[in-house]
Design an enzyme around this catalytic site. Structure first.
Site, PDB file in Angstrom:
ATOM      1  N   HIS A   1      21.512  59.881   8.484  1.00 51.57           N
ATOM      2  CA  HIS A   1      22.087  61.317   8.982  1.00 51.57           C
ATOM      3  C   HIS A   1      21.484  62.491   8.214  1.00 51.57           C
ATOM      4  CE1 HIS A   1      25.582  58.887   6.901  1.00 51.57           C
ATOM      5  NE2 HIS A   1      24.857  59.343   6.055  1.00 51.57           N
TER       6      HIS A   1
ATOM      7  N   ALA B   1      21.307  60.809   3.161  1.00 49.95           N
ATOM      8  CA  ALA B   1      21.502  62.149   3.750  1.00 49.95           C
ATOM      9  C   ALA B   1      21.002  63.324   3.363  1.00 49.95           C
ATOM     10  CB  ALA B   1      23.087  62.595   4.001  1.00 49.95           C
TER      11      ALA B   1
END
Length: 458
Positions: A363, A380
């Site tokens: 992500h 992330a």
């Protein structure tokens, strides 16, 4: 089999399209409408038809290239005149000439083959493709004798009231005996309301000279739809998309909401794939078996392996291996290559990069101009800083490396195999295999800071 060729009429201005682009280059199901016509002719064994060009002719020739040979119609003086311009390009050995329009993308190879067979088996000088429709307004009407043979075609503007009640219309596609066609073209005149040389006038001349003219009647009248406006362009798109959806459902593909799924005519989809609503498959995309695509996904000119899941994402000119998961809300830009079992999660952008087997970019990351090995985890918020304001540079992440969250990798840089990058680091130098790299300021804690701030403000 008779030696055949085809003449495709593509010289018109297409005024009602209100476009600078030649009409025949407007796209239906992802490719210019004239390309659909050439595809249908290819299905019939005509590899290089003669395309008559005029308005925007150079653009048409550039787009089609060596798929056709070309004849120029500098003045648009009617369909008969257009075929006259093509005459020098028709080889002497050709026996049968088909004439059709470049703005009829719904004609199928099967229909054209059937028209050719009807013509050649009948021994006629000319054969007309016709259809019976409820509202014939605007079309030329078919006149027949008591034996059912075609005697003439009368255009709408030249028809009397009785002739206008005829529901059998000219579909604008013909087969001709080559010698009879060119002999008749020498005899036609522009003595009509438009002051043009009508190709249809050759049929009456055939009759006058004792020749036979027959018709081949279409079963699906939608095939004859010619495109003269943006409305008709949309209508043709709807018909062709319906065909493509049925084609892929018949091949074992599930469409959850068929009307909301759009296909390029060259796209290929494997059996047992499920396509969810609002999905667009563009270009020469190939999707393997057992995939789940969508909803709200766009894939263009990409190759997708088997058992791949792509949700709410855009995939452009990329390669995705088997068992990958992409999205939701991922953006794979041109040059992306995912090996098997790669995970690309939400709000991830990848450009011109290779991601190795089993690696994960779960992500909020940007990976550009990078090579990523197998079993790598990219945390992330990781960014490959590939651009120095002038040049792009490569980031290399080797097998088994772990990139902590919120990491900046300033290229050119290499992270060695099984290296660990601490969260929040900005990496500007190569990291050896198996090493730990942490680059961040020491955390400072100032106790009672908020209280002092409030006290000082009183």
């Amino acid at each position: 089999m008779h030696k055949r060729t085809a003449v495709v009429l593509a010289a018109g201005k297409g005024t009602r399209m209100k476009s600078r682009q030649p009409k025949v280059l407007h796209e239906v199901a992802g490719q210019p409408m004239i390309c659909h016509v050439l595809d249908a002719l290819t299905d019939c064994g005509v590899a290089q038809p003669i395309v008559v060009i005029g308005h925007g002719g150079e653009a048409v020739r550039q787009r089609l290239g060596d798929r056709a040979c070309y004849a120029w119609q500098q003045e648009q003086l009617g369909t008969g005149h257009a075929v006259m311009m093509a005459r020098p390009e028709v080889p002497e050995e050709v026996e049968t000439v088909m004439v059709l329009c470049g703005d009829t993308p719904l004609l199928t190879g099967a229909t054209l083959s059937a028209l050719w067979e009807t013509h050649e088996q009948s021994g006629a000088m000319g054969t007309v493709l016709t259809a019976v429709i409820d509202d014939p307004k605007g079309y030329g009407r078919i006149l027949r004798d008591d034996a059912g043979h075609v005697t003439a075609i009368v255009e709408e503007k030249d028809a009397d009231e009785k002739q206008k009640t005829i529901r059998e219309i000219n579909a604008g596609t013909y087969c001709f005996d080559r010698a009879a066609l060119f002999a008749a073209l020498d005899a036609i005149t522009p003595a009509n309301a438009q002051g043009e040389y009508y190709l249809t006038d050759v049929l009456a001349i055939f009759r006058q000279r004792g020749g036979l003219v027959v018709a081949h009647t279409l079963q699906d009248e939608r095939e004859i739809l010619g495109i003269n406006s943006r409305v008709q362009l949309a209508e043709a798109e709807a018909v062709l998309q319906d065909r493509l959806r049925r084609k892929w459902m018949d091949a074992g593909v599930t469409l959850i909401d068929p009307p909301s799924v759009f296909f390029h005519t060259k796209a290929v989809v494997g059996a047992d794939t499920i396509i969810y609503p609002q999905t667009i498959i563009e270009g020469e995309t190939v999707i393997g078996e057992g995939c789940r695509i969508g909803p709200a996904t766009r894939i263009c000119d990409s190759r997708i392996g088997e058992n791949v899941v792509i949700q709410n994402s855009v995939v452009l000119d990329s390669r995705i291996g088997d068992d990958c998961a992409v999205g939701p809300f991922a953006y794979l830009r041109p040059g992306t290559c995912l090996a098997e079992a790669v995970k690309v999660g939400d709000f991830v952008e990848i450009k011109k990069s290779v991601i190795g087997k089993g690696s994960k970019v779960p992500h909020l990351s940007y990976v550009g101009d990078a090579t990523v090995g197998e079993d790598v985890n990219i945390g992330a918020g990781t960014i490959t800083c590939n651009y120095d304001g002038k040049h792009k540079h490569v980031t290399a992440i080797e097998d088994g490396a772990f990139i902590g969250s919120n990491t900046n990798l300033v290229a050119p840089v290499t992270v060695g195999a099984h290296a660990l990058i601490g969260a929040g680091s900005t990496i500007t130098k190569d990291v050896p295999a198996g090493a730990l790299a942490v680059e961040r300021s020491r955390m400072k804690i100032k106790e009672n800071f908020l209280g002092r701030k409030h006290k000082g403000s009183q």
